[in-house]
Design an enzyme around this catalytic site. Structure first.
Site, PDB file in Angstrom:
ATOM      1  N   HIS A 100      81.725 -21.778  75.081  1.00  0.00           N
ATOM      2  CA  HIS A 100      82.672 -20.331  75.715  1.00  0.00           C
ATOM      3  C   HIS A 100      83.446 -20.656  76.211  1.00  0.00           C
ATOM      4  O   HIS A 100      83.819 -22.010  76.267  1.00  0.00           O
ATOM      5  CB  HIS A 100      81.226 -20.363  77.227  1.00  0.00           C
ATOM      6  CG  HIS A 100      79.607 -20.252  76.757  1.00  0.00           C
ATOM      7  ND1 HIS A 100      78.968 -21.666  76.265  1.00  0.00           N
ATOM      8  CD2 HIS A 100      79.127 -19.164  76.840  1.00  0.00           C
ATOM      9  CE1 HIS A 100      77.483 -20.926  75.992  1.00  0.00           C
ATOM     10  NE2 HIS A 100      77.441 -19.662  76.121  1.00  0.00           N
ATOM     11  N   ASP A 103      83.516 -23.383  79.118  1.00  0.00           N
ATOM     12  CA  ASP A 103      83.300 -24.044  78.938  1.00  0.00           C
ATOM     13  C   ASP A 103      84.372 -25.122  78.427  1.00  0.00           C
ATOM     14  O   ASP A 103      84.551 -26.569  78.542  1.00  0.00           O
ATOM     15  CB  ASP A 103      82.442 -24.650  77.210  1.00  0.00           C
ATOM     16  CG  ASP A 103      81.475 -23.395  76.684  1.00  0.00           C
ATOM     17  OD1 ASP A 103      80.338 -23.179  77.922  1.00  0.00           O
ATOM     18  OD2 ASP A 103      80.908 -23.618  76.209  1.00  0.00           O
ATOM     19  N   GLU A 231      72.633 -12.282  69.615  1.00  0.00           N
ATOM     20  CA  GLU A 231      71.924 -13.242  69.866  1.00  0.00           C
ATOM     21  C   GLU A 231      70.862 -12.838  70.578  1.00  0.00           C
ATOM     22  O   GLU A 231      70.292 -13.187  71.613  1.00  0.00           O
ATOM     23  CB  GLU A 231      72.846 -14.561  70.505  1.00  0.00           C
ATOM     24  CG  GLU A 231      71.917 -15.739  70.205  1.00  0.00           C
ATOM     25  CD  GLU A 231      72.280 -17.272  71.040  1.00  0.00           C
ATOM     26  OE1 GLU A 231      74.074 -17.430  70.680  1.00  0.00           O
ATOM     27  OE2 GLU A 231      71.739 -17.949  71.662  1.00  0.00           O
ATOM     28  N   ASP A 295      71.183 -20.621  65.847  1.00  0.00           N
ATOM     29  CA  ASP A 295      71.676 -21.912  66.697  1.00  0.00           C
ATOM     30  C   ASP A 295      70.279 -22.662  66.657  1.00  0.00           C
ATOM     31  O   ASP A 295      69.463 -22.008  66.585  1.00  0.00           O
ATOM     32  CB  ASP A 295      71.641 -20.968  67.548  1.00  0.00           C
ATOM     33  CG  ASP A 295      73.394 -20.767  68.234  1.00  0.00           C
ATOM     34  OD1 ASP A 295      73.866 -21.195  67.842  1.00  0.00           O
ATOM     35  OD2 ASP A 295      73.774 -20.285  69.567  1.00  0.00           O
TER      36      ASP A 295
END
Ligand code: XUL
Ligand code: CO
Length: 435
Positions: A100, A103, A231, A295
């Site tokens: 992200h 992050d 997602e 994921d």
């Protein structure tokens, strides 16, 4: 400077090894279905869990102290974290990472400051990527942590917040493109509602579609050729998330003309939260030609929330890998460990154990699934169940050539169909034998 002293590069030593920091199954060059394991998986590290999550939960503070400095300014802190991240990934042989925007570095006080920070971090990342060969599987924007997004980002009832979210996505796309990111993800944690009483769902969904179109158009105009992934997740943090599950997302993408550019990133624990299995969600995405990325993690059978544990269920992953092999692999994406070590796993080495276990598990599952397909009777048995559609009237039905009256006439002439067992237990035993 070494951030993980005493830990060497982790290599394949084979199933007999008793070295906890070695791979038993993940031999990156081993060919399965004509492709090396490393290419099947494109294993990625989730920057947020591994380098940002200090182990706090709603009941207690963080438990982990990171081996990099956080005493400097935002940019120097971000750089030392990134140096450690690249050491970690290199030692593990992880070829990719996912991130992200915030992050990589803390969000600035203004958008302009955030952009400046992201530029500095992407410069640094480019150098490290160049020297290690590690790549970006996907980037994304965190549109769920900041309080401004408490009522949603792209689906916020306030246009000013929607536009603020769009600006953030622009910067995250710019960062992803600067890093030659192969894909870009939208996970809509707060794109949903807490109560329908104050929500105009139809309008919010239309806003979401417009938002995604504009983001896609911007990136395409900049030359981005990767895939956009949605997602799915049913809830948490929203009570109801619009991207509930794979089928819901596919319907949405088709309804709004986004299905050419967007595919799905399927997460194990999101699948189980939505009342499906992981393999079910993969199969639904694959049916639509939209199985883009994974994921990897797992939930807990006794808990109803997103525990994001590292995967360890061989049966589940082997079933998933059957779907993957049958659909010819992931379209553009890879396997990102969106998983965190437990709060009481506080040693840096625990991060290594977790990823070694996950990588070995996927390798073992894929090898077993390939054996099921190549050297067990399972595929032939499954095809045989549908053999009545391969010729004659059944084939005519599949081509859409029989009317309801013709089906009626056929049923009368055929009489009562013979009972045919589904043999489920036999299928389960066949799978089990290959593990
Ligand atoms: C949350 C989740 C996210 C996305 C990226 O459940 O899975 O980390 O993967 O925003
Ligand atoms: Co995820």
């Amino acid at each position: 400077m070494t951030y993980f002293p005493g830990i060497d590069s982790i290599v394949y030593e084979g199933p007999e090894s008793d070295n906890p920091l070695a791979f038993r199954f993940y031999d990156r060059n081993r060919l399965i279905a004509g492709k090396p394991l490393s290419e099947h998986f494109k294993f990625a590290c989730a920057y947020w869990h591994t380098f940002c999550n200090s182990g706090g939960d709603p009941f207690g503070a963080g438990t982990r102290s990171f081996p990099w400095s956080s005493d400097g300014d935002a940019i120097s802190n971000g750089k030392s974290k990134m140096d450690a991240a690249f050491e970690f990934m290199s030692k593990l042989g992880l070829d990719y990472f996912c991130f992200h925007d915030y992050d990589l570095i803390d969000e600035g006080a203004t958008l302009v400051e955030s952009e400046h920070r992201l530029m500095a971090m992407t410069d640094h990342a480019r150098d490290l990527m160049h020297s290690t060969g590690i790549k970006v599987l996907w980037g994304t924007a965190n549109l769920f942590s900041h309080p401004r997004y408490m009522n949603g980002a792209a689906t916020n009832p306030d246009f000013q917040v929607v536009s603020r979210a769009a600006a953030q996505v622009k910067l995250a796309l710019d960062a992803t493109m600067r890093l030659d990111g192969e894909n870009y993800v939208f996970w809509g944690g707060r794109e949903g509602y807490m109560s329908l009483l104050n929500t105009d769902m139809k309008r919010e969904l239309a806003h979401l579609a417009t938002f995604l179109h504009k983001a896609k158009d911007y990136a395409r105009n900049q030359g981005f050729q990767g895939t956009f992934f949605i997602e799915p997740k049913p809830c948490e943090p929203s009570k109801h998330q619009y991207d509930y599950d794979a089928a819901t997302v596919i319907g949405f993408l088709q309804e709004y003309g986004l299905d050419k550019d967007f595919k799905l990133n399927i997460e194990v624990n999101h699948a189980t939260l939505s009342g499906h299995t992981f393999q079910h969600e993969l199969q639904v995405a694959s049916n639509a030609g939209m199985l883009g990325s994974i994921d990897a993690n797992r939930g807990d059978n006794q808990n109803g929330w997103d525990t994001d544990q590292f995967p360890n269920n061989l049966y589940e992953i082997t079933e998933a890998m059957l779907v993957l092999l049958r659909s010819g692999g992931l379209q553009g994406g890879g396997v990102n460990f969106d998983a965190k070590v437990r709060r009481n796993s506080t040693d840096p080495v625990d991060l290594f154990h977790a990823h070694v276990g996950g990588m070995d598990l996927f390798a073992r599952g894929l090898i077993a699934a390939d054996r099921v397909l190549q050297s067990s009777p399972l595929e032939a048995m499954r095809s045989e169940r549908y053999a009545s559609f391969d010729a004659g009237k059944g084939a005519a039905f599949e081509r859409g050539e029989l009317s309801l009256s013709e089906l009626h006439a056929h049923a009368i002439s055929f009489g009562e169909p013979a009972q045919r067992s589904g043999h489920q237990e036999l299928y389960e035993n066949i799978l089990n034998r290959q593990l």
